[in-house]
Design a protein around this motif. Sequence first.
Motif, PDB file in Angstrom:
ATOM      1  N   TYR A 350       0.840  -1.188   0.000  1.00  0.00           N
ATOM      2  CA  TYR A 350       0.000   0.000   0.000  1.00  0.00           C
ATOM      3  C   TYR A 350       0.882   1.247   0.000  1.00  0.00           C
ATOM      4  CZ  TYR A 350      -3.943  -3.033   0.983  1.00  0.00           C
ATOM      5  OH  TYR A 350      -4.890  -4.000   0.897  1.00  0.00           O
ATOM      6  N   ARG A 351       0.496   2.191  -0.819  1.00  0.00           N
ATOM      7  CA  ARG A 351       1.243   3.439  -0.914  1.00  0.00           C
ATOM      8  C   ARG A 351       1.125   4.216   0.387  1.00  0.00           C
ATOM      9  NH1 ARG A 351      -0.761   8.081  -2.672  1.00  0.00           N
ATOM     10  NH2 ARG A 351      -2.559   7.027  -3.603  1.00  0.00           N
ATOM     11  N   ARG A 364      -1.277   2.844  16.256  1.00  0.00           N
ATOM     12  CA  ARG A 364      -2.006   3.441  17.378  1.00  0.00           C
ATOM     13  C   ARG A 364      -3.260   4.145  16.861  1.00  0.00           C
ATOM     14  NH1 ARG A 364       1.857   7.310  20.240  1.00  0.00           N
ATOM     15  NH2 ARG A 364       2.679   7.625  18.140  1.00  0.00           N
ATOM     16  N   GLY A 365      -4.074   3.379  16.177  1.00  0.00           N
ATOM     17  CA  GLY A 365      -5.302   3.903  15.588  1.00  0.00           C
ATOM     18  C   GLY A 365      -5.199   4.114  14.099  1.00  0.00           C
ATOM     19  N   VAL A 366      -3.982   4.134  13.569  1.00  0.00           N
ATOM     20  CA  VAL A 366      -3.753   4.252  12.127  1.00  0.00           C
ATOM     21  C   VAL A 366      -3.140   2.942  11.645  1.00  0.00           C
ATOM     22  CG1 VAL A 366      -2.536   5.490  10.301  1.00  0.00           C
ATOM     23  CG2 VAL A 366      -3.446   6.745  12.258  1.00  0.00           C
ATOM     24  N   PHE A 367      -3.697   2.370  10.580  1.00  0.00           N
ATOM     25  CA  PHE A 367      -3.253   1.065  10.114  1.00  0.00           C
ATOM     26  C   PHE A 367      -3.173   1.054   8.593  1.00  0.00           C
ATOM     27  CE2 PHE A 367      -5.888   0.670  13.907  1.00  0.00           C
ATOM     28  CZ  PHE A 367      -5.010   0.058  14.790  1.00  0.00           C
ATOM     29  N   TYR A 368      -2.104   0.460   8.083  1.00  0.00           N
ATOM     30  CA  TYR A 368      -2.007   0.191   6.654  1.00  0.00           C
ATOM     31  C   TYR A 368      -2.558  -1.201   6.397  1.00  0.00           C
ATOM     32  CZ  TYR A 368       0.636   4.343   5.446  1.00  0.00           C
ATOM     33  OH  TYR A 368       0.999   5.658   5.212  1.00  0.00           O
ATOM     34  N   GLY A 369      -3.477  -1.297   5.441  1.00  0.00           N
ATOM     35  CA  GLY A 369      -4.081  -2.581   5.127  1.00  0.00           C
ATOM     36  C   GLY A 369      -5.383  -2.775   5.870  1.00  0.00           C
ATOM     37  N   ALA A 370      -5.992  -3.944   5.631  1.00  0.00           N
ATOM     38  CA  ALA A 370      -7.308  -4.224   6.208  1.00  0.00           C
ATOM     39  C   ALA A 370      -7.266  -4.407   7.707  1.00  0.00           C
ATOM     40  CB  ALA A 370      -7.895  -5.472   5.544  1.00  0.00           C
ATOM     41  N   LEU A 473      -5.652   2.683   5.983  1.00  0.00           N
ATOM     42  CA  LEU A 473      -5.118   3.235   4.747  1.00  0.00           C
ATOM     43  C   LEU A 473      -4.878   2.116   3.740  1.00  0.00           C
ATOM     44  CD1 LEU A 473      -2.542   5.602   6.460  1.00  0.00           C
ATOM     45  CD2 LEU A 473      -4.809   6.210   5.630  1.00  0.00           C
ATOM     46  N   LEU A 474      -5.624   2.134   2.649  1.00  0.00           N
ATOM     47  CA  LEU A 474      -5.477   1.154   1.567  1.00  0.00           C
ATOM     48  C   LEU A 474      -5.352   1.929   0.264  1.00  0.00           C
ATOM     49  CD1 LEU A 474      -7.893  -0.024   3.746  1.00  0.00           C
ATOM     50  CD2 LEU A 474      -7.255  -2.072   2.482  1.00  0.00           C
ATOM     51  N   LEU A 475      -4.190   2.526   0.096  1.00  0.00           N
ATOM     52  CA  LEU A 475      -3.970   3.524  -0.942  1.00  0.00           C
ATOM     53  C   LEU A 475      -3.192   2.945  -2.110  1.00  0.00           C
ATOM     54  CD1 LEU A 475      -2.748   6.215   1.549  1.00  0.00           C
ATOM     55  CD2 LEU A 475      -4.838   6.415   0.258  1.00  0.00           C
ATOM     56  N   GLY A 476      -3.843   2.691  -3.184  1.00  0.00           N
ATOM     57  CA  GLY A 476      -3.132   2.329  -4.396  1.00  0.00           C
ATOM     58  C   GLY A 476      -2.113   1.230  -4.189  1.00  0.00           C
ATOM     59  N   ALA A 477      -1.093   1.194  -5.015  1.00  0.00           N
ATOM     60  CA  ALA A 477      -0.135   0.100  -4.975  1.00  0.00           C
ATOM     61  C   ALA A 477       1.232   0.558  -5.437  1.00  0.00           C
ATOM     62  CB  ALA A 477      -0.621  -1.047  -5.854  1.00  0.00           C
ATOM     63  N   ASP A 491       8.800  -0.295 -15.612  1.00  0.00           N
ATOM     64  CA  ASP A 491       8.202   0.924 -16.153  1.00  0.00           C
ATOM     65  C   ASP A 491       8.505   2.098 -15.228  1.00  0.00           C
ATOM     66  OD1 ASP A 491       6.463   0.747 -13.998  1.00  0.00           O
ATOM     67  OD2 ASP A 491       4.702   0.233 -15.197  1.00  0.00           O
ATOM     68  N   GLU A 492       7.947   3.270 -15.568  1.00  0.00           N
ATOM     69  CA  GLU A 492       8.251   4.481 -14.802  1.00  0.00           C
ATOM     70  C   GLU A 492       7.761   4.415 -13.365  1.00  0.00           C
ATOM     71  OE1 GLU A 492       4.300   4.822 -16.767  1.00  0.00           O
ATOM     72  OE2 GLU A 492       6.319   4.270 -17.410  1.00  0.00           O
ATOM     73  N   ARG A 493       6.802   3.513 -13.070  1.00  0.00           N
ATOM     74  CA  ARG A 493       6.300   3.369 -11.701  1.00  0.00           C
ATOM     75  C   ARG A 493       7.011   2.251 -10.938  1.00  0.00           C
ATOM     76  NH1 ARG A 493       0.198   2.292 -12.090  1.00  0.00           N
ATOM     77  NH2 ARG A 493       0.347   2.496  -9.821  1.00  0.00           N
TER      78      ARG A 493
END
Length: 560
Positions: A350-351, A364-370, A473-477, A491-493
């Motif tokens: 996740y970005r 602490r209340g903020v998590f990346y992923g499900a 936070l599940l933001l793009g890839a 590629d450029e990404r």
Amino acid sequence: MSTTPPPVLLLVADQHLGDLRAGFARYTGEYDVRAVRSLEEAERVVAGIRDDGGALALVATDAVLPDADPVAAFARLRSLAPHARRVVAAHWELFLAEAERLRPAMAKGKYDAYLLMPRGIRDEEFHQAITELLSDWASTAAGPEVVSVKILCDGLHPDLHGVRDFLDRMGMPYRVYDPESEVGLAVRQAHAAEVGEDPAYPLVVAMNRPAVQAATAQKVAATFYGSAEGVDVPGTVDVCVVGGGPSGLAAAVYAASEGLSVVVLEAEAIGGQAGTSSMIRNYLGFPRGISGMRLAQRARNQALRFGTRFVTGWRVEGMEPGEDGAPHVLRTAGGHVSARSVVVATGVAYRKLRVDPVEQLVGRGVFYGAAMSAAREMEGADVYVVGGGNSAGQAAVHLARFARSVTILVRRPALTETMSQYLITEIDYHERIAVRTCTEVTDGGGDARLEWPELTCTTDGSTERVPAQGLFLLLGAEPHCDWLPAQVARDERGFVLTGRDVPRERWTDGLPPENLATTVPGVFAAGDVRAGSMKRVASASGEGASVVPLVHAWLAPEPE
């Protein structure tokens, strides 16, 4: 044995109550099976269970009730027991007649399964569906009856969430204890010779495994499923698969089943990003859906059956391409693996949000992923999910079982471009889930944990601080392939280029690489890490299977 009351299975039927009760006879030993004839009675029973602090695991109704439609009944009962699974077990006289009316509601998530009520004993198709739903309920809503892993931690440690998420994804039941609690003191005493009197927290202990101090997900992975001392893979293997997500697991299953020697290198939990999904409903062959954790563990066991070796807990840091028939060498901090062919299946991460005050509250209340493990802590909370993909939709539906409200935040004007329609339909129906479009998170704060995020409208720039106890936070890839050498075109990404996506100047003899082959002979890419992939579990699995014939062709001896 547990001293807590057994979970309740509630049966609701009128004319066919006896048949429904008979169908659930085998569950009476481990569940409190109760039967009523109307929704009015069911609501009284459920309210009593809630007031007594009990747990309702499942509600099963006939296709026709005397005082309500089953779908309307589920809606009323969900407000009292949002965690319970919901089933229509239609009597055989009603099954076909009511199917057309009732089945469309499943697509909106109004209930979980439409089943035929058993007509006799040993209706294993029926019981498989029920046990799958009960297993899903037990792993996501209920605390574990048997604790395999004990975690000791003094307060909110930044690494605690990662450890819990890893154990959830590996299907290992655990509990977290204060080091000064009765259990905590007993654990410290039992392991004093190993960890000392003042261990570094988080401390993770499990039967027949060394204790892990200052635990991180990667440390626990190496200790529980690998070797904390290092990587020990002698000789040269036919295939080294880097990454244990759906594409990597599929490649391992098909390659090993064809007789190739296979090693899978996975830094943390098997399953990759898909392993964090609470419920995947559009994967072929699972009509009631399957959690990412279960799908990954089944695939891992399948690969093990064919002889695949898993090396867990060591991140690949570099690769030296083989030349003139020499094997490729994959390097980790714990050692190296030599392989005749390599399948890059490291997927995506996740970005990052890149808002410093929010980043400081991760765990602490903020998590990346499900964050399956964090969902249970959101009981009665206001939660925000940032992202517009399927993972974000699945996370929102799962969180809504616990949270008072769930709000999905997306920068786009709608979800339709990035999310499957079945999830959009379920979200539209769910009374606890809202969607805010054209919105992004630009700030956040709190004393010890998240208390508020700041939301900014992308169209007019207006801002708003909202109270919240959870931000997922599940933001793009972003691709996981910084370890690849420059010889592998990207590629450029940063996504790996394969087949005709490779620039023409890097083709060989005027021909592009094979569809899943990279610019390095013998190195292939599959799944989300590959440029142009669909970013879906089914397509990743398909690519993992499709890469194996290319590996076979590469490994085949040259014809004389």
